[in-house]
Write a protein that holds these residues in place. Structure first.
Motif, PDB file in Angstrom:
ATOM      1  N   ASP A  23     -20.494  15.952  14.715  1.00 25.69           N
ATOM      2  CA  ASP A  23     -21.624  15.091  14.362  1.00 25.69           C
ATOM      3  C   ASP A  23     -22.946  15.548  14.968  1.00 25.69           C
ATOM      4  OD1 ASP A  23     -19.993  13.502  12.820  1.00 25.69           O
ATOM      5  OD2 ASP A  23     -19.787  11.921  14.330  1.00 25.69           O
ATOM      6  N   THR A  24     -22.904  16.396  15.995  1.00 25.11           N
ATOM      7  CA  THR A  24     -24.154  16.872  16.598  1.00 25.11           C
ATOM      8  C   THR A  24     -24.811  17.976  15.776  1.00 25.11           C
ATOM      9  OG1 THR A  24     -23.131  18.586  17.969  1.00 25.11           O
ATOM     10  CG2 THR A  24     -23.322  16.378  18.944  1.00 25.11           C
ATOM     11  N   ILE A  25     -24.047  18.578  14.847  1.00 26.03           N
ATOM     12  CA  ILE A  25     -24.547  19.731  14.088  1.00 26.03           C
ATOM     13  C   ILE A  25     -25.368  19.260  12.887  1.00 26.03           C
ATOM     14  CG2 ILE A  25     -23.909  21.782  12.772  1.00 26.03           C
ATOM     15  CD1 ILE A  25     -21.302  21.833  14.501  1.00 26.03           C
ATOM     16  N   LEU A  26     -26.595  19.746  12.827  1.00 26.20           N
ATOM     17  CA  LEU A  26     -27.490  19.414  11.720  1.00 26.20           C
ATOM     18  C   LEU A  26     -27.433  20.491  10.635  1.00 26.20           C
ATOM     19  CD1 LEU A  26     -29.677  17.489  10.632  1.00 26.20           C
ATOM     20  CD2 LEU A  26     -31.352  18.850  11.896  1.00 26.20           C
ATOM     21  N   THR A  27     -27.615  21.755  11.035  1.00 22.15           N
ATOM     22  CA  THR A  27     -27.597  22.860  10.071  1.00 22.15           C
ATOM     23  C   THR A  27     -26.934  24.077  10.699  1.00 22.15           C
ATOM     24  OG1 THR A  27     -29.742  23.771  10.754  1.00 22.15           O
ATOM     25  CG2 THR A  27     -29.770  22.119   8.995  1.00 22.15           C
ATOM     26  N   THR A  52     -28.065  24.479  14.474  1.00 16.10           N
ATOM     27  CA  THR A  52     -29.142  23.611  14.925  1.00 16.10           C
ATOM     28  C   THR A  52     -28.536  22.233  15.125  1.00 16.10           C
ATOM     29  OG1 THR A  52     -30.776  24.866  13.692  1.00 16.10           O
ATOM     30  CG2 THR A  52     -31.411  22.646  14.396  1.00 16.10           C
ATOM     31  N   LEU A  53     -28.717  21.692  16.319  1.00 17.41           N
ATOM     32  CA  LEU A  53     -28.178  20.374  16.629  1.00 17.41           C
ATOM     33  C   LEU A  53     -29.189  19.301  16.244  1.00 17.41           C
ATOM     34  CD1 LEU A  53     -26.540  21.216  20.064  1.00 17.41           C
ATOM     35  CD2 LEU A  53     -25.689  21.583  17.741  1.00 17.41           C
ATOM     36  N   LYS A  54     -28.713  18.081  16.136  1.00 13.01           N
ATOM     37  CA  LYS A  54     -29.571  16.984  15.688  1.00 13.01           C
ATOM     38  C   LYS A  54     -30.778  16.756  16.590  1.00 13.01           C
ATOM     39  CE  LYS A  54     -26.211  14.508  12.950  1.00 13.01           C
ATOM     40  NZ  LYS A  54     -25.374  13.312  12.800  1.00 13.01           N
TER      41      LYS A  54
END
Length: 114
Positions: A29-33, A50-52
């Motif tokens: 869930d911390t991963i954005l892209t 890239t993390l949130k």
């Protein structure tokens, strides 16, 4: 979540270990892209997650024999290596929060005259 992580999660739940912890789902869930790059003329694959919160973690993979290089396998290994970096960061964040909470509890438990 990897198969190994799923087995460990089941064992944790089965043993009733309920203290604060980080779960594989929370890591995901911390991963954005995610972005990948294979350096031209090499088997070196880099994954940048890239993390949130805007922070970046990097993982890499490299194939010793160019004849065995497979772009998708390289991406999977590089991503796993990058994702593993998040465990340390989230573990540190949780441990800091727990330590801060413990310090606060100690502070409010002391009598006012001390």
């Amino acid at each position: 979540m990897t198969e190994n992580e799923a087995q460990i999660e089941k064992e944790i739940v089965d043993k009733g270990l309920t203290a604060a912890r980080i779960t594989p789902g929370e890591i995901d869930d911390t991963i954005l892209t995610e972005q990948y790059h294979v350096f031209p003329g090499t088997t070196l694959t880099v994954c940048a997650l890239t993390l949130k919160n805007g922070f970046h973690v990097v993982g890499e993979s490299a194939c010793a024999s160019p004849d065995n290089f497979d772009r998708e396998i390289g991406r999977k290994i590089a991503r796993d290596n990058a994702r593993n970096q998040i465990w340390k960061l989230e573990g540190y964040r949780l441990r800091s929060a727990l330590a801060e909470a413990a310090s606060y509890e100690e502070l409010i438990a002391k009598p006012a005259d001390q």
